[in-house]
Design an enzyme around this catalytic site. Structure first.
Site, short mmCIF file in Angstrom:
data_model
loop_
_atom_site.label_atom_id
_atom_site.label_comp_id
_atom_site.label_asym_id
_atom_site.label_seq_id
_atom_site.Cartn_x
_atom_site.Cartn_y
_atom_site.Cartn_z
CE LYS A 47 18.91 31.79 38.61
NZ LYS A 47 18.29 33.32 38.25
CB ALA A 50 22.62 32.15 36.08
CG HIS A 99 6.41 31.28 32.98
ND1 HIS A 99 7.13 32.37 32.12
CD2 HIS A 99 7.08 31.07 34.07
CE1 HIS A 99 8.13 32.50 32.78
NE2 HIS A 99 8.36 31.84 33.79
CG ASP A 130 22.83 33.49 31.15
OD1 ASP A 130 23.06 33.62 32.41
OD2 ASP A 130 21.58 33.24 30.85
CE1 TYR A 139 23.19 57.50 44.10
CE2 TYR A 139 25.18 57.82 42.68
CZ TYR A 139 23.90 57.75 42.87
OH TYR A 139 23.21 57.78 41.81
CG PHE A 163 16.61 31.73 31.93
CD1 PHE A 163 16.10 30.51 32.21
CD2 PHE A 163 16.20 33.01 32.31
CE1 PHE A 163 14.88 30.87 33.17
CE2 PHE A 163 15.30 33.05 33.52
CZ PHE A 163 14.82 31.91 34.08
CG ASP A 164 11.97 32.53 31.31
OD1 ASP A 164 13.11 32.44 31.89
OD2 ASP A 164 11.12 32.59 31.73
N1 F0G Z 1 19.89 33.32 32.97
C1 F0G Z 1 19.78 32.12 33.47
C2 F0G Z 1 20.36 30.96 33.13
C3 F0G Z 1 18.64 31.82 34.61
O1 F0G Z 1 18.36 30.88 35.15
C4 F0G Z 1 18.14 33.12 35.02
C5 F0G Z 1 17.10 33.04 36.07
C6 F0G Z 1 18.32 34.48 34.48
C7 F0G Z 1 19.49 34.53 33.48
C8 F0G Z 1 17.88 35.68 35.06
O2 F0G Z 1 18.47 36.00 36.28
O3 F0G Z 1 16.41 35.94 37.79
O4 F0G Z 1 18.41 37.11 38.51
O5 F0G Z 1 16.92 38.16 36.65
N2 F0G Z 1 16.56 32.11 36.36
C9 F0G Z 1 15.68 31.67 37.63
C10 F0G Z 1 15.01 30.79 37.46
C11 F0G Z 1 14.53 33.08 37.47
O6 F0G Z 1 14.28 30.23 38.18
O7 F0G Z 1 15.62 29.50 36.86
P1 F0G Z 1 17.43 36.71 37.31
#
Ligand code: F0G
Length: 458
Positions: free
Chosen positions: A258, A217, A450, A215, A72, A124-125
């Site tokens: 990613k 990813a 979406h 960010d 833990y 990102f969304d």
């Molecule tokens: N930032 C970026 C640039 C992303 O592309 C994503 C996720 C996230 C943050 C959020 O990360 O999914 O681990 O919570 N992108 C995926 C996509 C979902 O299909 O582009 P997460």
């Protein structure tokens, strides 16, 4: 003769995928309310919905899983991960989270408050969602070239410094918690940011006393583009470039799904002790104790190996060449795509592809549905459905581009699959004049619609 480029791996395990009929797909789409997120994966032949958590792990990662320490607190696997993250990014404090958006939630709980603005390059969304849910605003400062699909600018993820400075000048410093640089910029087409641009953003932000976060990813893919495209960077290792990238920031959020080459996971890494302390509390509330934050020990062990593999040139060359291979096939067939081809995906411009479908009837969604009907390929809409409604007016927000994204999972499909995808899209392109009607919404949630929106034929 020059030897052709080929993958630096061979395949040790395979998974069967089902090739359906057109009639089956028509029926399944109806049952899914014309939302590709509602399809069962067994109804999909080639799944390009996302490159997130869908890649193949290496034998070394699978072996690491067996060595995971599930304690833990103070897990050995956490230590391995912390050392790897520090080696690659230079950030000394690490907070694991269960995925990228959880890292956003924890960090933004510390830094973002009502009335704030967060400038960046096409957030990102989920990132935008985490800003807006706190009654703050994301301000897009991406360079204009990003929105012209035929502009061959090598770094279409770059931030326009004038737009950024305008934000810094027009808002009080206490309302700008940080500037967020997304690498690569997913929303503008998997497009990279140059080292020069990051350095300039950092210098400008320092001048105004504003921190810079990444960010990250797809940071390794971004580093690959820097090596290939930026003058003077061609002889550096990817890891060396990554170190420099992160030297221009105060911290990062990461979706390990990613460029971590794992199926689940995320983290925050930073140097500021005070922010780390505050974020630790939110990690404990939302994610778990600070040495696992929602991840199993074995998953942290596999992630430590994945981060190392993802920052090797041979892997990145194979990965990005495959995406480019598909993109170039589509260009050869005359299909309008975002150029240059991005790191993780090919983005099709549906306004050009389907000029007969009106924007009110969601042309990018319509194209995605046609591609699925044609060949069982699942893509994702990066258009008006994703852009959501304006939180104040509740009107549709029409983005500059209506894109269909073909996201390529890492180390998962072969170039034969790429040929199949290209042929399917060519077939849809050849009958594009017959596609005049799109779809209308029958149900949608408040935000992030979406994922769950329901549609019917218009
Ligand atoms: N930032 C970026 C640039 C992303 O592309 C994503 C996720 C996230 C943050 C959020 O990360 O999914 O681990 O919570 N992108 C995926 C996509 C979902 O299909 O582009 P997460």
């Amino acid at each position: 003769m020059n030897l052709p480029y080929a993958e630096p791996f061979r395949i040790k395990m395979v998974e069967e995928i089902y090739q359906s009929t057109r009639e089956e797909r028509e029926q399944w789409l109806k049952e899914a309310n014309y939302n590709l997120f509602n399809l069962r994966s067994s109804h999909v032949y080639i799944d390009l919905l996302t490159d997130s958590g869908t890649g193949a792990m290496s034998d070394k990662q699978w072996s690491a899983l067996m060595t995971g320490d599930e304690s833990y607190a103070g897990s050995r696997s956490f230590e391995q991960l912390q050392k790897t993250v520090e080696k690659i990014t230079g950030f000394k404090y690490l907070l694991p989270t269960h995925q990228g958006r959880a890292a956003e939630n924890v960090l933004f709980s510390v830094l973002v408050k009502e009335g704030d603005v967060v400038p960046g390059n096409s957030h990102f969304d989920t990132t935008k969602g985490h800003i807006e849910i706190r009654k703050a605003h994301a301000i897009d400062c991406t360079i204009d070239e990003a929105f012209d699909i035929n502009d061959l600018h090598p770094f279409k993820g770059n931030i326009n410094l004038e737009k950024l400075e305008e934000v810094y000048k027009s808002h009080p410093k206490e309302n700008i918690p940080f500037c967020l640089i997304t690498i690569t910029c997913n929303s503008s087409g998997g497009q990279p940011v140059s080292l020069e641009n990051m350095k300039a953003v950092k210098a400008l932000s320092d001048q105004y006393g504003i921190p810079v976060f990444f960010d990250s990813a797809r940071f390794a893919e971004n580093a690959y583009f820097i090596k290939k495209r930026e003058a003077g960077q061609e002889n550096r290792s990817i890891k060396d470039i990554c170190k420099e990238i992160f030297s221009y920031g105060d911290g990062m959020t990461m979706s390990s799904k990613k460029d971590g080459l794992v199926n689940i996971g995320g983290f925050i890494a930073l140097n500021n002790e005070e922010v780390f302390r505050k974020a630790s509390n939110f990690t404990i509330i939302y994610e778990g104790f600070i040495t696992y934050g929602g991840m199993a020990g074995r998953d942290m062990a596999a992630l430590a190996v994945g981060l190392d593999e993802a920052t090797e040139f041979a892997y990145l060359e194979s990965r990005i060449s495959q995406v480019e291979y598909l993109g170039n096939k589509l260009i050869e067939y005359g299909i309008p795509v975002q150029k240059p081809i991005g790191g993780h995906a090919v983005f099709i411009d549906s306004l050009n592809f389907l000029p007969n479908v009106s924007r009110e009837e969601y042309p990018a969604q319509t194209l995605g549905l046609e591609i699925y009907k044609e060949a069982g390929i699942r893509t994702v809409e990066i258009g008006t459905l994703l852009a959501d409604r304006d939180p104040a007016t509740r009107e549709n927000r029409y983005p500059k581009l209506e894109l269909v994204r073909l996201a390529i999972p890492r180390r998962t499909y072969t170039n034969n699959h790429m040929d199949y995808i290209a042929a399917a899209i060519k077939n849809v392109y050849e009958r594009r004049d017959e596609i005049a009607k799109g779809y209308k919404i029958t149900w949608e949630p408040e935000i992030l619609r979406h994922f769950t929106v329901q549609l019917e034929k218009a």
